[in-house]
Enzyme design. Structure first.
Site, mmCIF file in Angstrom:
data_model
loop_
_atom_site.group_PDB
_atom_site.id
_atom_site.type_symbol
_atom_site.label_atom_id
_atom_site.label_comp_id
_atom_site.label_asym_id
_atom_site.label_seq_id
_atom_site.Cartn_x
_atom_site.Cartn_y
_atom_site.Cartn_z
ATOM 1 N N SER A 102 24.421 -46.419 -47.036
ATOM 2 C CA SER A 102 23.353 -45.660 -47.947
ATOM 3 C C SER A 102 22.795 -46.833 -48.894
ATOM 4 O O SER A 102 23.202 -47.620 -49.585
ATOM 5 C CB SER A 102 24.167 -44.772 -48.712
ATOM 6 O OG SER A 102 23.113 -44.175 -49.596
ATOM 7 N N ASN A 132 21.155 -30.983 -50.828
ATOM 8 C CA ASN A 132 21.488 -32.212 -50.946
ATOM 9 C C ASN A 132 21.611 -33.023 -52.343
ATOM 10 O O ASN A 132 21.649 -34.041 -52.579
ATOM 11 C CB ASN A 132 20.176 -33.115 -50.462
ATOM 12 C CG ASN A 132 19.050 -33.232 -51.177
ATOM 13 O OD1 ASN A 132 18.758 -32.523 -51.978
ATOM 14 N ND2 ASN A 132 18.292 -34.412 -51.065
ATOM 15 N N GLY A 141 10.547 -42.824 -42.645
ATOM 16 C CA GLY A 141 11.183 -41.856 -43.748
ATOM 17 C C GLY A 141 11.488 -42.670 -45.020
ATOM 18 O O GLY A 141 12.194 -41.914 -46.121
ATOM 19 N N ALA A 175 17.110 -29.980 -35.206
ATOM 20 C CA ALA A 175 17.384 -28.771 -36.115
ATOM 21 C C ALA A 175 18.436 -28.736 -37.114
ATOM 22 O O ALA A 175 19.441 -28.016 -36.917
ATOM 23 C CB ALA A 175 17.610 -27.721 -34.974
ATOM 24 N N LYS A 233 25.817 -30.863 -45.919
ATOM 25 C CA LYS A 233 24.759 -30.321 -46.720
ATOM 26 C C LYS A 233 24.709 -28.626 -46.505
ATOM 27 O O LYS A 233 24.027 -27.940 -47.347
ATOM 28 C CB LYS A 233 23.153 -30.615 -46.063
ATOM 29 C CG LYS A 233 22.917 -32.204 -46.451
ATOM 30 C CD LYS A 233 21.579 -32.391 -45.985
ATOM 31 C CE LYS A 233 21.208 -33.853 -46.586
ATOM 32 N NZ LYS A 233 19.885 -34.417 -45.973
ATOM 33 N N ASP A 280 14.992 -32.917 -50.593
ATOM 34 C CA ASP A 280 14.317 -33.341 -49.199
ATOM 35 C C ASP A 280 13.131 -32.810 -48.952
ATOM 36 O O ASP A 280 12.161 -33.735 -48.476
ATOM 37 C CB ASP A 280 15.463 -33.036 -47.844
ATOM 38 C CG ASP A 280 16.760 -33.875 -47.863
ATOM 39 O OD1 ASP A 280 16.217 -35.095 -48.515
ATOM 40 O OD2 ASP A 280 17.652 -33.373 -47.323
HETATM 41 P P1 NDP Z 1 22.046 -33.741 -38.410
HETATM 42 O O1 NDP Z 1 23.217 -34.350 -38.199
HETATM 43 O O2 NDP Z 1 22.391 -32.273 -39.274
HETATM 44 O O3 NDP Z 1 21.224 -33.385 -37.340
HETATM 45 C C1 NDP Z 1 21.026 -34.356 -36.229
HETATM 46 C C2 NDP Z 1 19.962 -33.801 -35.110
HETATM 47 O O4 NDP Z 1 19.603 -34.856 -34.459
HETATM 48 C C3 NDP Z 1 20.422 -32.624 -34.370
HETATM 49 O O5 NDP Z 1 19.154 -31.752 -34.318
HETATM 50 C C4 NDP Z 1 20.700 -33.199 -33.251
HETATM 51 O O6 NDP Z 1 20.652 -32.274 -31.983
HETATM 52 C C5 NDP Z 1 20.002 -34.200 -33.030
HETATM 53 N N1 NDP Z 1 20.331 -35.286 -31.899
HETATM 54 C C6 NDP Z 1 21.274 -36.028 -32.082
HETATM 55 N N2 NDP Z 1 21.798 -36.778 -31.021
HETATM 56 C C7 NDP Z 1 20.637 -36.361 -30.169
HETATM 57 C C8 NDP Z 1 20.261 -37.242 -28.978
HETATM 58 N N3 NDP Z 1 21.052 -37.961 -28.158
HETATM 59 N N4 NDP Z 1 19.249 -36.755 -28.333
HETATM 60 C C9 NDP Z 1 18.374 -35.717 -29.159
HETATM 61 N N5 NDP Z 1 18.790 -35.271 -30.210
HETATM 62 C C10 NDP Z 1 19.900 -35.553 -30.795
HETATM 63 O O7 NDP Z 1 21.488 -34.566 -39.319
HETATM 64 P P2 NDP Z 1 20.067 -34.505 -40.432
HETATM 65 O O8 NDP Z 1 19.339 -33.135 -40.086
HETATM 66 O O9 NDP Z 1 20.600 -34.276 -41.656
HETATM 67 O O10 NDP Z 1 19.231 -35.779 -40.457
HETATM 68 C C11 NDP Z 1 18.494 -36.056 -39.195
HETATM 69 C C12 NDP Z 1 17.850 -37.608 -39.273
HETATM 70 O O11 NDP Z 1 16.985 -37.463 -40.571
HETATM 71 C C13 NDP Z 1 18.818 -38.469 -39.757
HETATM 72 O O12 NDP Z 1 18.493 -39.825 -38.825
HETATM 73 C C14 NDP Z 1 18.903 -39.060 -40.907
HETATM 74 O O13 NDP Z 1 19.039 -40.176 -41.343
HETATM 75 C C15 NDP Z 1 17.307 -38.609 -41.370
HETATM 76 N N6 NDP Z 1 17.030 -38.101 -42.834
HETATM 77 C C16 NDP Z 1 16.258 -38.764 -43.451
HETATM 78 C C17 NDP Z 1 15.862 -38.417 -44.726
HETATM 79 C C18 NDP Z 1 15.028 -39.405 -45.484
HETATM 80 O O14 NDP Z 1 15.005 -39.212 -46.719
HETATM 81 N N7 NDP Z 1 14.151 -40.187 -45.094
HETATM 82 C C19 NDP Z 1 16.638 -37.168 -45.253
HETATM 83 C C20 NDP Z 1 17.405 -36.859 -44.510
HETATM 84 C C21 NDP Z 1 17.540 -37.033 -43.363
HETATM 85 P P3 NDP Z 1 21.805 -31.301 -31.672
HETATM 86 O O15 NDP Z 1 21.939 -30.140 -32.492
HETATM 87 O O16 NDP Z 1 21.570 -30.963 -30.262
HETATM 88 O O17 NDP Z 1 23.318 -32.127 -31.646
#
Ligand code: NDP
Length: 279
Positions: A14, A86, A241, A126, A65, A101
């Site tokens: 982080s 968050n 991001g 999602a 979260k 967020d």
């Molecule tokens: P989650 O773990 O809640 O969700 C992850 C998502 O990624 C799910 O929709 C998952 O799909 C999908 N995913 C994972 N692996 C794959 C794959 N191989 N192919 C396609 N889809 C995939 O994470 P968050 O929602 O909290 O975070 C998502 C991203 O956003 C992260 O990279 C995080 O670092 C970033 N983020 C950035 C922020 C910023 O301030 N810039 C703030 C918050 C998040 P499935 O449901 O099918 O597993």
């Protein structure tokens, strides 16, 4: 000396300690931002320990979260609508779960847009981040917001809970139908966790070829991802991001202290740390 912290698993990567500690120094606040790696099994005990007095505020990240919601005494209206927390704000012995967020995303969205609010947006993913992005886009006046996710049922559940929280008008399409739909999107948001490692990319090049050249892409990953490179090669305006990270952190800090956060100082600290880590 006060403490602030990030609860998640993992948290070692982080940038929040660097960002917040720079802000504390600039604001003259005697506080240190710590990392508290916390497994799902330990979350409840961790939250109970927050009542301990010297805590300025807490951030929550993956995978907690949503799990943290029932452990909060109160929820802000924003966190309730998004269905994810968050930021924990402590007042008079009570913990309020909030979500910054969506604010962070909307600042990013405002900065990258040059014209009117896009009519159509497509969100990949999602998870917790996609929830915040969807609510921010609806609130910004995007007429048609569509979500697609590798696991369709998770996207359906997300839209259902957002609808129940008073956020209507979000559609779901199948991940396999991306190619036929992506061309309609004026804004594409990568809210999957794909992009952090090497050249991994969430969608096939043929999908990117189908994007409208006038569209805008926002990748929530805060590095120069293969997705960002690929869309820029196609002449599409795109951003990462990092602004979202900084603005969500700044808003958390404002909720904890009631003071105006030094966004420039936080930005410089994060950019310098990223440069240091990449060498
Ligand atoms: P989650 O773990 O809640 O969700 C992850 C998502 O990624 C799910 O929709 C998952 O799909 C999908 N995913 C994972 N692996 C794959 C794959 N191989 N192919 C396609 N889809 C995939 O994470 P968050 O929602 O909290 O975070 C998502 C991203 O956003 C992260 O990279 C995080 O670092 C970033 N983020 C950035 C922020 C910023 O301030 N810039 C703030 C918050 C998040 P499935 O449901 O099918 O597993």
């Amino acid at each position: 000396m006060k403490r602030a912290a990030l609860i998640g698993d993992p948290v070692s990567h982080s940038l929040s300690p660097v960002m917040h500690n720079a802000a504390f120094a600039a604001m003259g606040i005697e506080a240190a931002y710590e990392l508290w790696p916390t497994s799902p099994a330990d979350l409840q005990v961790r939250i109970q320990a927050i009542h301990a007095g010297d805590i300025l505020g807490v951030n929550v990240t993956v995978p907690h979260k949503q799990a943290v919601i029932p452990l909060c005494d109160d929820l802000s209206e924003t966190a309730r609508r998004i269905g994810a927390v968050n930021t924990l704000v402590l007042r008079a012995g009570r913990i309020t779960g909030d979500n910054t967020d969506a604010y962070g995303f909307s600042r990013t969205f405002d900065a990258v847009l040059t014209g009117p609010v896009p009519g159509t947006a497509l969100i990949l993913g999602a998870g917790g981040a996609a929830r915040a992005v969807a609510v921010a886009l609806v609130d910004a006046g995007v007429r048609s917001v569509t979500i697609t996710n590798r696991t369709r049922s998770r996207a359906d559940a997300l839209v259902e809970t957002l609808r129940g929280a008073g956020v209507p008008g979000i559609d779901v399409i199948d991940w396999n139908d991306l190619l036929g739909t992506v061309g309609d999107a004026a804004l594409l948001v990568n809210a999957t966790s794909i992009g952090w490692h090497g050249d991994e990319i969430p969608v096939a090049p043929v999908v990117l070829d189908a994007l409208d050249p006038a569209s805008v892409v926002i990748d929530l990953t805060y590095r120069e991802t293969a997705l960002l490179r690929a869309v820029r090669e196609r002449g599409i305006v795109a951003t990462d991001g990092l602004p979202m990270l900084i603005h969500q952190g700044a808003r958390s800090l404002e909720l904890w202290t009631g003071l105006r956060p030094p966004v420039d100082v936080m930005t410089r600290a994060v950019v310098d740390e990223q440069a240091r880590r990449s060498t």
